[in-house]
Write a protein that holds these residues in place. Structure first.
Motif, short mmCIF file in Angstrom:
data_model
loop_
_atom_site.label_atom_id
_atom_site.label_comp_id
_atom_site.label_asym_id
_atom_site.label_seq_id
_atom_site.Cartn_x
_atom_site.Cartn_y
_atom_site.Cartn_z
N GLY A 129 0.81 -1.21 0.00
CA GLY A 129 0.00 0.00 0.00
C GLY A 129 0.84 1.26 0.00
O GLY A 129 0.55 2.23 -0.71
N ALA A 130 1.90 1.25 0.78
CA ALA A 130 2.81 2.41 0.84
C ALA A 130 3.53 2.60 -0.49
O ALA A 130 3.61 3.72 -1.02
N PHE A 131 4.05 1.52 -1.02
CA PHE A 131 4.81 1.57 -2.28
C PHE A 131 3.96 2.11 -3.42
O PHE A 131 4.37 3.00 -4.17
N PHE A 132 2.74 1.59 -3.55
CA PHE A 132 1.87 2.00 -4.66
C PHE A 132 1.38 3.43 -4.52
O PHE A 132 0.93 4.03 -5.49
N ARG A 133 1.54 4.00 -3.34
CA ARG A 133 1.15 5.40 -3.11
C ARG A 133 2.36 6.33 -3.10
O ARG A 133 2.23 7.52 -2.84
#
Length: 188
Positions: A129-133
């Motif tokens: 979730g962090a990476f994709f954001r």
């Protein structure tokens, strides 16, 4: 700006239905990191399971950390302090339908420090979730835990390889946060 995200440090994972005994090893280093983060005025955000009766995870793991139950309570040693944020989640990811992304953006955060349980599940999905954001990801290896050593090792490698997560330790991060907070701001 960094923010410490504390995932699933709840009674059912540390002392209850899904505890293995390995999880308690993260408490002391995490306490140290949280203290350093608060001293350096970094946000601390707890995101923990608070399941409802028909959540998909319950088909896999059985009933655990049910919303409002003792099992869903953050363990006393790591109780949130004034100024910390507390969010609930119903899936593995700290980002899925929790408001975490909006909160981080409102705080000016560009780097997340992922801590808590379980490295190969909820930390992994939270890292996605962090990476994709677009967030930079730091993982203090002594502040995350898994059911087994093999799951811990493979989980950490997955985070490093697939999300570019920087592996570090709580003491290295505490020093970094202390140093950065003692530097004069631009223009001073």
């Amino acid at each position: 700006m960094e923010s410490v995200i504390v995932v699933d440090m709840v009674v059912d994972f540390l002392r209850g239905k899904l505890a293995t005994g390995r999880e308690t090893a993260v408490i002391e280093p995490l306490l140290s990191l949280l203290s350093a983060a608060r001293r350096s005025r970094r946000s601390v955000i707890y995101v923990s399971d608070a399941h409802l009766p028909h959540d998909p995870e319950l088909r896999v793991w059985g009933e655990h950390a049910m919303k409002g139950s003792e099992g869903a309570r953050i363990v006393a040693e790591l109780a949130p302090q004034n100024g910390d944020y507390v969010l609930e989640k119903r899936t593995y990811s700290a980002f899925f339908e929790t408001g975490l992304d909006s909160l981080l953006r409102s705080l000016g955060v560009d780097t997340v420090i992922l801590t808590g349980l379980h490295t190969h599940l909820c930390i992994r999905h939270s890292a996605a979730g962090a990476f994709f954001r677009g967030y930079r990801i730091l993982v203090p290896v002594d502040c995350v835990g898994a059911f087994t050593e093999q799951e811990q090792t493979s989980g950490l490698e997955y985070l490093r390889r697939n999300y570019g997560a920087e592996m570090t330790t709580s003491s290295n991060l505490a020093q970094r946060l202390s140093f950065e907070s003692s530097r004069p701001a631009d223009g001073e």
